[in-house]
Design an enzyme around this catalytic site. Sequence first.
Site, short mmCIF file in Angstrom:
data_model
loop_
_atom_site.label_atom_id
_atom_site.label_comp_id
_atom_site.label_asym_id
_atom_site.label_seq_id
_atom_site.Cartn_x
_atom_site.Cartn_y
_atom_site.Cartn_z
N HIS A 196 0.81 -1.22 0.00
CA HIS A 196 0.00 0.00 0.00
C HIS A 196 0.85 1.28 0.00
CE1 HIS A 196 -3.56 -2.36 0.43
NE2 HIS A 196 -3.27 -2.78 1.64
N ASP A 227 -2.75 -10.94 -2.27
CA ASP A 227 -3.28 -10.39 -1.02
C ASP A 227 -4.73 -9.93 -1.27
OD1 ASP A 227 -2.08 -8.96 1.74
OD2 ASP A 227 -3.79 -7.92 0.86
N HIS A 287 -6.31 -7.41 -0.38
CA HIS A 287 -6.48 -5.98 -0.62
C HIS A 287 -5.75 -5.58 -1.91
CE1 HIS A 287 -6.91 -6.55 3.77
NE2 HIS A 287 -7.90 -5.68 3.62
N ASP A 329 -4.72 -13.17 3.44
CA ASP A 329 -5.91 -12.62 4.11
C ASP A 329 -7.21 -12.83 3.34
OD1 ASP A 329 -4.90 -10.87 2.24
OD2 ASP A 329 -4.87 -9.12 3.54
ZN LIG Z 1 -4.24 -7.45 2.68
#
Ligand SMILES: [Zn+2]
Length: 352
Positions: free
Chosen positions: A125, A166, A168, A253
Amino acid sequence: MELVIVYDERHRLHRDLGGKHPEGVWRVEESMTELHRSRAWDYVRVVRALDPDYSAVLLAHDADYVEWIRRECSKGFHYIDADTYVTEHTCDVAASFAASTREAAIKSAETGSPWLIMARPGGHHAGRRGPAMGAPTLGFCVFDYTAIAAITLADVGRRVLVLDFDAHHGNGTQEILWSDPRVLHIDIHQRWIYPGTGYIEDIGGRGAEGTKVNVPLYPDSGDENYSWVLVNVVEKAREIFKPDVAVVFAGFDAHREDRLTQLQVTEAVYSLIGHYLRKLLETGEISGLVSILGGGYGRGMVRSFRSYVEGLLNIASEPEIHQVSPGRDIEYGMSRVLDILSRTTRSLRKLD
Ligand SMILES: [Zn+2]
């Protein structure tokens, strides 16, 4: 095959003094303990991280951002935004893993052995100058190891696949690599959750159109949708782009026991992806592989991590998972972006 794992207990110096943050020290410690119980451990070589090296960080981040975050770290433990904390050691810990990621990228591409970086804090991120693509926060991340590995390899003439599974969206990685046609970035994530980016229509900047492939899955996608995406998106894009090496942001996740997401997959998906990558290495389709630990905030991450490594090392048999399309909208979007990727790849080949 031998897997080189970069593990360094100094990751513990990045910890939430309140003990409540989901990105805790336990994630790396328990993952390593779990792997120790597996036969896979016989094929693992563990090395320490290199000393902090900010020249690796500067491959992906502007000097102003790096100076700012180092000033924040020097103040000691505090939150720098609503999601992200630092301690006095966080910057150096992350710069150590950044240096090791750069080393892993080069060594893996030279030798063909896969490397795995047990990095904390997270990476994908963090954009070039901080929060990426309009995100409100840094999302637990400080330096983008994935982008560092990809740029390192592209700069020595390798064609790079970045696979970010991942849950996200890897908005930092995408922002940094947005206009870089040397890197095919495929990002499988849950739509409508943090950081709110990663739309199908986002396919890369001018000259790099189609080299950014976003697969925003719906909640409750489950193993069958992931199996479909692996065959119909990841493998098809790979066949078109023909990367030499792969960099994987391995977040666990999407597991159904995760606290932050609703994708509802099981360990079998991570085994499947591990087997897929191993076969690419064994058949010579790729000649290097660097995996970087991503997210995973429930107990399922520990078993998922083990399954991924066991797949990578061919310790457990490959699961058979029925493939189910994640939806007509995603099918249509993927066929469009793959067409554009074909055109871009052909015109880049002419330039070579
Ligand atoms: Zn994540």
